[in-house]
Scaffold this active site. Structure first.
Site, PDB file in Angstrom:
ATOM      1  N   SER A  82       9.344   6.284  -1.320  1.00  0.00           N
ATOM      2  CA  SER A  82      10.284   5.428  -1.816  1.00  0.00           C
ATOM      3  C   SER A  82      10.405   5.508  -3.392  1.00  0.00           C
ATOM      4  O   SER A  82       9.358   6.089  -4.048  1.00  0.00           O
ATOM      5  CB  SER A  82      10.250   3.872  -1.381  1.00  0.00           C
ATOM      6  OG  SER A  82      10.745   2.879  -1.977  1.00  0.00           O
ATOM      7  N   TYR A  89       3.653  -2.282   0.768  1.00  0.00           N
ATOM      8  CA  TYR A  89       4.641  -1.173   0.832  1.00  0.00           C
ATOM      9  C   TYR A  89       4.591  -0.342  -0.264  1.00  0.00           C
ATOM     10  O   TYR A  89       4.325   0.761  -0.154  1.00  0.00           O
ATOM     11  CB  TYR A  89       5.765  -1.977   0.788  1.00  0.00           C
ATOM     12  CG  TYR A  89       7.213  -1.078   0.950  1.00  0.00           C
ATOM     13  CD1 TYR A  89       7.270  -0.568   2.335  1.00  0.00           C
ATOM     14  CD2 TYR A  89       8.004  -0.761   0.152  1.00  0.00           C
ATOM     15  CE1 TYR A  89       8.144   0.434   2.531  1.00  0.00           C
ATOM     16  CE2 TYR A  89       8.973   0.199   0.176  1.00  0.00           C
ATOM     17  CZ  TYR A  89       9.203   0.413   1.716  1.00  0.00           C
ATOM     18  OH  TYR A  89      10.271   1.506   1.905  1.00  0.00           O
TER      19      TYR A  89
END
Ligand SMILES: NC(=O)c1ccc[n+]([C@@H]2O[C@H](COP(=O)([O-])OP(=O)(O)OC[C@H]3O[C@@H](n4cnc5c(N)ncnc54)[C@H](O)[C@@H]3O)[C@@H](O)[C@H]2O)c1
Length: 256
Positions: free
Chosen positions: A149, A162
């Site tokens: 990401s 995350y």
């Protein structure tokens, strides 16, 4: 005319969701034989139907990537179906919203929630690579793409576990690329910015789509196909000299 992945077998985790499904359909159009792994069996079945609708061959496998036995069984089922694993897209993941932590600062993350997200988003990628690499080594070649990401390349407030997991995915990607280059296995990562998938809708609901778009130089969130095209390229022979890379697909987010 032969497709970019003609006759190659490809395992896609999180294949029942936004990025996984779009990639499965792109792969099917290019002639790949697909194994669609997902924790939600019906979602994997829907992707199988979508892949078949564009002329592809596909099977669904129920698998929780955080569980070693599930991952091992998924890899074995793929080999049983197709004889080998040429490409793997390790993409299954959950975000802060899926564990009830949207916009929460670090001190507010319960330890068990941190552990849970790391188990899925980081350990899940490790487990998939562990079994895929073993098989690819014995068959003499392979290509892996992991989903990181933009949160794997820079800090993003409100994403604690995350962010740590997605940074970790890039570390695993680079290390595997170095360890397996001589075994003719390429390993890369994609780093999407905000993409219109069910996962991203949860954050958009909270922050508002305008606030999101304002942060993206191209002025829009990406479509799942924007990511699928890069994964397809990385898995194809057109990317034959690319390994250990972490490629942003972010409408310019990281250039700011
Ligand atoms: N959408 C975005 O904006 C965005 C941005 C950057 C990175 N990502 C990453 O892309 C990947 C795919 O996300 P998406 O946006 O398509 O999300 P999504 O929620 O649409 O799809 C994720 C899929 O993964 C499956 N899944 C969840 N936990 C699993 C587990 N433990 N085992 C197996 N399958 C599991 C879900 O059932 C779902 O089908 C994730 O790793 C996510 O972190 C997404």
């Amino acid at each position: 005319m032969l497709g970019l992945l003609s006759g190659r077998s490809a395992l896609i985790t999180g294949g029942g969701g936004g990025l996984g499904r779009a990639t499965a359909i792109a792969f099917a159009r290019e002639g790949a034989r697909l194994a669609i792994g997902d924790m939600v069996e019906e979602a994997a079945d829907e992707t199988v139907a979508a892949a078949k609708a564009v002329g592809g061959e596909a099977i669904a496998i129920r698998c929780d990537v955080s569980k070693s036995a599930d991952v091992q069984a998924m890899v074995e089922a793929t080999i049983k179906a197709y004889g080998r694993i040429d490409c793997a897209f390790n993409n299954a993941g959950i975000g802060p919203a899926q564990v009830g932590m949207s916009n929460k600062k670090m001190a507010d993350w319960p330890e068990e929630t941190f552990d849970h997200l790391i188990r899925v988003d980081l350990k899940g990628v490790f487990l998939c690579m562990k079994y895929e690499l073993s098989r690819m080594t014995s068959q003499g070649s392979g290509v892996i793409v992991n989903t990181s990401s933009i949160a794997g390349l820079v800090g993003v407030a409100g994403t604690t576990a995350y962010n740590a997991a997605k940074h970790g995915v890039i570390g695993l990607t680079q290390t595997a690329a170095l360890e397996y280059a001589e075994s003719r296995i390429r390993v890369n990562a994609v780093c999407p910015g905000p993409i219109k998938t069910p996962m991203n809708e949860a954050s958009v609901k909270l922050r508002g789509s305008e606030a999101y778009a304002a942060k993206i130089p191209m002025g829009r969130r990406g479509d799942p196909q924007d990511v699928a095209e890069i994964v397809l390229f990385l898995c194809s022979d057109r990317a034959s000299f690319i390994t250990g890379a972490a490629i942003p697909v972010d409408g310019g987010w990281l250039a700011q």
